[in-house]
Structures are given as structure tokens and as C-alpha cells.
Write an enzyme that holds these catalytic residues in place. Structure first.
Site, PDB file in Angstrom:
ATOM      1  CB  ALA A  11       4.852  -8.629   6.331  1.00  0.00           C
ATOM      2  NE  ARG A  16       1.818   0.856  -3.674  1.00  0.00           N
ATOM      3  CZ  ARG A  16       1.221   1.440  -2.636  1.00  0.00           C
ATOM      4  NH1 ARG A  16       0.624   2.595  -2.779  1.00  0.00           N
ATOM      5  NH2 ARG A  16       1.231   0.863  -1.448  1.00  0.00           N
ATOM      6  CB  THR A  79      -1.746  -2.442   8.230  1.00  0.00           C
ATOM      7  OG1 THR A  79      -3.053  -1.878   8.016  1.00  0.00           O
ATOM      8  CG2 THR A  79      -0.845  -2.000   7.088  1.00  0.00           C
ATOM      9  CG  ASP A 103       6.135   2.024   3.704  1.00  0.00           C
ATOM     10  OD1 ASP A 103       5.783   2.384   4.839  1.00  0.00           O
ATOM     11  OD2 ASP A 103       5.327   1.866   2.760  1.00  0.00           O
ATOM     12  CD  GLU A 155      -6.108   3.189   4.384  1.00  0.00           C
ATOM     13  OE1 GLU A 155      -5.182   3.137   3.559  1.00  0.00           O
ATOM     14  OE2 GLU A 155      -6.005   3.779   5.476  1.00  0.00           O
ATOM     15  NE  ARG A 333      41.393  -4.167  -5.915  1.00  0.00           N
ATOM     16  CZ  ARG A 333      42.076  -5.174  -6.479  1.00  0.00           C
ATOM     17  NH1 ARG A 333      43.175  -4.931  -7.184  1.00  0.00           N
ATOM     18  NH2 ARG A 333      41.678  -6.412  -6.320  1.00  0.00           N
TER      19      ARG A 333
HETATM   20  C1  UD1 Z   1      -0.943   2.820   4.910  1.00  0.00           C
HETATM   21  C2  UD1 Z   1      -2.185   3.202   5.718  1.00  0.00           C
HETATM   22  C3  UD1 Z   1      -2.635   4.595   5.310  1.00  0.00           C
HETATM   23  C4  UD1 Z   1      -1.509   5.587   5.527  1.00  0.00           C
HETATM   24  C5  UD1 Z   1      -0.231   5.131   4.821  1.00  0.00           C
HETATM   25  C6  UD1 Z   1       0.940   5.998   5.276  1.00  0.00           C
HETATM   26  C7  UD1 Z   1      -3.417   1.142   6.224  1.00  0.00           C
HETATM   27  C8  UD1 Z   1      -4.576   0.298   5.857  1.00  0.00           C
HETATM   28  N1  UD1 Z   1      -3.236   2.236   5.506  1.00  0.00           N
HETATM   29  O1  UD1 Z   1      -1.303   2.756   3.531  1.00  0.00           O
HETATM   30  O2  UD1 Z   1      -3.781   4.997   6.079  1.00  0.00           O
HETATM   31  O3  UD1 Z   1      -1.911   6.866   5.065  1.00  0.00           O
HETATM   32  O4  UD1 Z   1       0.101   3.780   5.136  1.00  0.00           O
HETATM   33  O5  UD1 Z   1       2.146   5.696   4.599  1.00  0.00           O
HETATM   34  O6  UD1 Z   1      -2.707   0.827   7.161  1.00  0.00           O
HETATM   35  N2  UD1 Z   1       2.329  -4.447   5.582  1.00  0.00           N
HETATM   36  C9  UD1 Z   1       2.493  -5.653   6.195  1.00  0.00           C
HETATM   37  N3  UD1 Z   1       1.541  -6.622   6.021  1.00  0.00           N
HETATM   38  C10 UD1 Z   1       0.437  -6.422   5.273  1.00  0.00           C
HETATM   39  C11 UD1 Z   1       0.271  -5.168   4.644  1.00  0.00           C
HETATM   40  C12 UD1 Z   1       1.230  -4.189   4.824  1.00  0.00           C
HETATM   41  O7  UD1 Z   1       3.474  -5.873   6.901  1.00  0.00           O
HETATM   42  O8  UD1 Z   1      -0.365  -7.353   5.180  1.00  0.00           O
HETATM   43  C13 UD1 Z   1       3.360  -3.412   5.788  1.00  0.00           C
HETATM   44  C14 UD1 Z   1       4.071  -3.005   4.509  1.00  0.00           C
HETATM   45  O9  UD1 Z   1       5.258  -3.760   4.332  1.00  0.00           O
HETATM   46  C15 UD1 Z   1       4.386  -1.550   4.755  1.00  0.00           C
HETATM   47  C16 UD1 Z   1       3.297  -1.092   5.726  1.00  0.00           C
HETATM   48  O10 UD1 Z   1       2.738  -2.247   6.272  1.00  0.00           O
HETATM   49  O11 UD1 Z   1       5.652  -1.366   5.364  1.00  0.00           O
HETATM   50  C17 UD1 Z   1       2.237  -0.250   5.057  1.00  0.00           C
HETATM   51  O12 UD1 Z   1       1.654  -0.963   3.989  1.00  0.00           O
HETATM   52  P1  UD1 Z   1       1.306  -0.265   2.611  1.00  0.00           P
HETATM   53  O13 UD1 Z   1       0.705  -1.276   1.712  1.00  0.00           O
HETATM   54  O14 UD1 Z   1       2.460   0.493   2.116  1.00  0.00           O
HETATM   55  O15 UD1 Z   1       0.139   0.745   3.087  1.00  0.00           O
HETATM   56  P2  UD1 Z   1      -0.341   2.079   2.382  1.00  0.00           P
HETATM   57  O16 UD1 Z   1      -1.233   1.751   1.243  1.00  0.00           O
HETATM   58  O17 UD1 Z   1       0.818   2.950   2.116  1.00  0.00           O
HETATM   59 CA    CA Z   2       3.061   2.740   2.318  1.00  0.00          CA
END
Ligand code: UD1
Ligand code: CA
Length: 461
Positions: A11, A16, A79, A103, A155, A333
């Protein structure tokens, strides 16, 4: 065996990435990251997959279709909040729930299976997939007690300098006992550096409740990398490109230089095919056995039979049958169907053209919106004149016909079977079977006339 559910978080906006495209839709080896994750789950015994969408929800839905269920996260509050949106799907269910992030595209089903086996064998409430990274910056860190047991996850932004020195990180991939996950989710708070609800807190909450929480360390830490920016995107691409090449080589495909060969994730290639450098095989391309593809072939969504040779050419959304040879420098094509033993040579462009078995289009031709029969020879410089400025028209050439060099076939037009068109003709009427068509000015020779023309004197010495 207990039932397996999966929640994929997708979501976030992915700020970044600095992109109009939502992060999880950025492709790695031709496929959106989140689709890699869902495809990996497909290879496992997972009952139901829920993808949590928010930013770009419609685009994510369009990419994944109806093979998964969706939960909408209106506001991205973290998350844990994201997983909460999937609660309606998980409520009342027993078994194990995978949580994965959209991701993390490189994750393999082998690693996921190993994680699940460990989780089941340990009978844990939660099992975290971890990795030891030389540079853990940005990731959540695994906090263990003196006995080495997992206590919680902190975190990066909330971590103390000592905690930041820990190299064991949370990959963001977990197995939870479903009911215990639901209970812990409701207790997560947002009193942290980012003011977000972290799913990582579920681990600490379960542990404090006396539940068993364990970690399973990934054998290959690179597989678990999260893609947050375009530098990581290129690293993920390089890693996956290598993995795809290795898979094909192990299946009996020769890839002369994997570093300069670009094969998308879902491409299939038959045995004893050789892929030469600078080749791009994109999308849903499939290549048969015993082919030589490249150097510098660029194929997107093309189905190629066995024993085909393609060099220095670009082909899109077309089919090539067995033993055809294409190139160098052909441009095929969409909508083209090239038959067996066909030769498409240099500087030939095809578009929406059916070319029958054994037909040759050896050089410098444009064949568009055409149906060319079997055993036809299309002479050098032949052009199908398919466009009248408003509408595209069709050209048909029957089996066994011979089209002389530099012919214009003004469509709509049909040349029958075994017909012959003289070189330099502009054909704007149908040619019957077995006929010879000549459509050009007759030649006139004016004897001696050349001497009367003003010309530069050529010195003779
Ligand atoms: C997260 C983890 C971290 C881990 C890392 C690994 C948490 C708090 N932290 O950090 O411990 O080491 O991934 O890659 O979980 N997303 C949502 N809704 C939200 C927020 C995020 O769906 O409200 C989704 C994002 O689209 C993404 C995933 O969750 O696919 C992770 O979010 P991201 O912000 O990338 O977390 P990191 O800071 O990488
Ligand atoms: Ca991430």
C-alpha cells in the site's frame, strides 16, 4: 497439516523511488515487484492470498488481476495497520499466516518453504526470516537476549547506537500463528520515531505474552533485500538477471555472456539453444530448442519454434515457426506469423503479416497487412502500399508466386498462385493465377543520343 494464508503489503507510495509509478509496480526483470512475490506464493501450498493496497490501488489490482483478494488501506499508518486491513479475511481462521512485503521481489519459494518448515517444526507463535548483512542500515534489527532468544525487533530509526551495530536484520517476511497474530495486532501502538503502527512490534508483544518467537536465518541474504530506491532496484535486477540465466543454463541453454544478456522472468527457452550477447528476451517470449538467438536480438512477447536463427533484429508480439531465419537487421512488428523455413533478411520490416512456409523476403522490403503464401519469393525492394492516408488495406500473394524486385503492391490487391510480377511494377489490379504482370513504362533506347548530351570531358592520358 495446517492451512496457510498470506498477506502481502503493497500500500505504500514508495517515496524513496521518486517516481510517478507506485513502488511495488516497478519491474524487476520485466515483472512488477509485487507480482514476483505473488508468483512465489503461487508455487507454494497457500490457501488464500490477500494483497493490501492503498497508493495506486487500481494499478496494483490491474497488474495482479483476480488471482488474489484485496484489502484497502486508505491511509498508510504503518505495516501493522496494513495487516489489520486484512483481518476480515483472516478472522476465524486457524493455521499459519505468511506476512510479506511487496518490495522484496527476489525471495524464492525454496526460502519461503524452509521458513514455513522451521516455523511448523518449532511450533512457534511467530518465526521471522532474518539475514546477516554487512551493511544493515535502514533495516529493523533483531534483538536477542543473552540466551540468544528473539525478544523483539527495533526499527533503524528507533534503534540506539548499540542496537544499530547489530547485523542481524528483519527481512520483513514472517510466519505467524494466525490467531496469535490477530491478538497481537490489536495491541500494537504507534509511539515510535515515525508515529507508525509497526507489524514488527507483534514479535515483541507475543514474546512478552510468553509465546515462542524464533528466527530463521536466510541462507542467501541477498534474496531478502527490500527495494526502496532505484539503486536497490538496479541491484535487485542484476541479482535476478543472474539467477534467471543460471536457471536456463542448468536447463541446457548456452548463454555465451550472461552479463550482457537480458532475459525476463517468465521467458522459456528450449534445450541446446544458444543465446548470444546483447540479446533481450522480454515479457511472455518463448524460444524453442536448437535455436541461435542473437547477437543483439530484441524479442518482446514472441513465440519462436525450434531451430530458428535470429540475429541483430527486433521482434514484437509475433510468432516464428521452426527453422526460420531472421536478420540481420529485420524489424518484425505485432501480429506477424512467420512460417517454417522462411527467410526474412536484412532491412525487412513486417507488420501484421503472415508469411507462408518456405517463403523468402531476403532484403529491403516492407510487408504490412499481408498474407503471403508458401514458397513465394518477394524480391528486393518490394513494398506493400497498405495505407491510403485513411485506412489500411490488405495484400494477398498466392503460393508459389514470384514478385520481382522493386515492386509496389498497392492494396487492396491480390496476386494469385504461381503468378509472376515483373521487376519495377506498380501493381494496383489483381493478378490472376499463373499470369505474368508487367506494370511499368516500356523502355526506349535512343541510339547515339548519349553523345549529344552535355557532359564533362574525361581526360585520357
Ligand atoms: C520494513 C520493516 C523492517 C524491515 C524492512 C525489510 C516495519 C515497521 N519495518 O521497513 O523491520 O527490516 O521492512 O525490508 O515493518 N506498507 C503498507 N502500508 C503501510 C506501510 C507500508 O502497505 O502503511 C508496505 C509498503 O508498500 C512496503 C512494505 O509495507 O511494501 C514495507 O514498507 P516500507 O516502508 O518499505 O518498510 P521499511 O522501512 O523498508
Ligand atoms: Ca522496504
Amino acid at each position: 497439516m495446517s492451512k496457510i494464508h498470506a498477506v502481502v503489503l503493497a500500500a505504500g507510495q514508495g517515496t524513496r523511488m521518486k517516481s510517478k509509478l507506485y513502488k511495488v509496480l516497478h519491474p524487476v526483470c520485466g515483472k512488477p515487484m509485487v507480482q514476483h512475490v505473488v508468483d512465489t506464493l503461487d508455487a507454494m501450498r497457500v490457501e488464500d492470498v490477500v494483497v493490501v493496497v492503498g497508493h495506486g490501488a487500481d494499478a496494483v489490482r490491474a497488474a495482479l488481476g483476480d488471482r488474489v483478494a484485496y484489502a484497502l488501506q486508505q491511509e498508510q499508518l504503518g505495516t501493522a495497520h496494513a495487516v489489520q486491513q486484512a483481518v476480515p479475511f483472516l478472522q476465524g481462521k486457524q493455521g499459519t499466516t505468511f506476512i510479506l512485503y511487496g518490495d522484496v521481489p527476489l525471495l524464492s519459494s525454496e526460502t519461503l518453504t524452509a521458513l514455513l518448515q522451521y516455523h511448523e517444526q518449532q511450533q512457534a507463535a511467530a518465526t521471522v526470516l532474518t539475514a546477516k548483512l554487512p551493511d544493515p542500515t535502514g533495516y529493523g534489527r533483531m534483538i536477542r537476549n543473552e540466551a540468544g532468544e528473539v525478544m523483539r525487533i527495533v526499527e533503524h530509526k528507533d534503534a540506539s547506537p548499540e542496537e544499530r551495530a547489530i547485523r542481524e536484520i528483519n527481512t520483513g517476511i514472517y510466519c505467524f500463528d494466525n490467531q496469535k497474530l490477530l491478538k497481537s495486532l490489536s495491541q500494537v501502538k504507534n509511539d515510535n520515531a515515525q508515529g507508525e503502527y509497526y507489524v514488527t512490534d507483534c514479535v515483541g508483544i507475543l514474546r512478552e505474552a510468553g509465546e515462542k518467537v524464533v528466527a530463521y536465518e536466510a541462507v542467501d541474504p541477498e534474496e531478502t533485500m527490500g527495494v526502496n530506491d532505484r539503486v536497490q532496484l538496479s541491484e535487485a535486477e542484476a541479482y535476478m538477471r543472474r539467477r534467471i540465466a543460471v536457471r536456463h543454463m542448468k536447463n541446457g541453454v548456452t548463454i555465451i555472456d550472461p552479463a550482457s544478456t537480458y532475459i525476463d522472468a517468465d521467458v522459456t527457452i528450449g534445450q541446446d539453444t544458444v543465446i548470444l550477447p546483447g540479446t533481450h528476451l522480454r515479457g511472455r517470449t518463448s524460444i524453442g530448442a536448437d535455436c541461435v538467438i542473437g547477437p543483439q536480438a530484441n524479442l518482446t512477447d514472441v513465440q519462436v519454434g525450434d531451430g530458428v536463427e535470429i540475429s541483430y533484429s527486433v521482434l514484437t508480439e509475433s510468432q516464428v515457426a521452426d527453422k526460420a531465419t531472421i536478420g540481420p537487421f529485420a524489424y518484425v512488428r505485432p501480429g506477424s506469423e512467420i512460417g517454417t523455413h522462411v527467410k526474412i533478411g536484412d532491412f525487412v520490416e513486417l507488420k501484421n503479416a503472415k508469411i507462408g512456409k518456405g517463403t523468402k523476403v531476403p532484403h529491403l522490403s516492407y510487408v504490412g497487412d499481408a498474407e503471403i503464401g508458401e514458397g513465394v519469393n518477394i524480391g528486393c525492394g518490394t513494398i506493400t502500399v497498405n495505407y491510403d492516408g485513411a485506412v489500411k488495406h490488405k495484400t494477398i500473394v498466392g503460393d508459389g508466386s514470384f514478385i520481382g524486385c522493386n515492386t509496389n503492391l498497392v492494396a487492396p490487391v491480390t496476386v494469385g498462385r504461381n503468378a509472376y510480377v515483373a521487376a519495377g511494377s506498380t501493381i494496383n489490379q489483381n493478378v490472376p493465377d499463373d499470369a505474368l504482370a508487367i506494370a511499368r513504362e516500356r523502355q526506349v533506347n535512343k541510339l547515339g543520343y548519349a553523345n549529344k548530351l552535355p557532359r564533362k570531358q574525361v581526360k585520357k592520358d
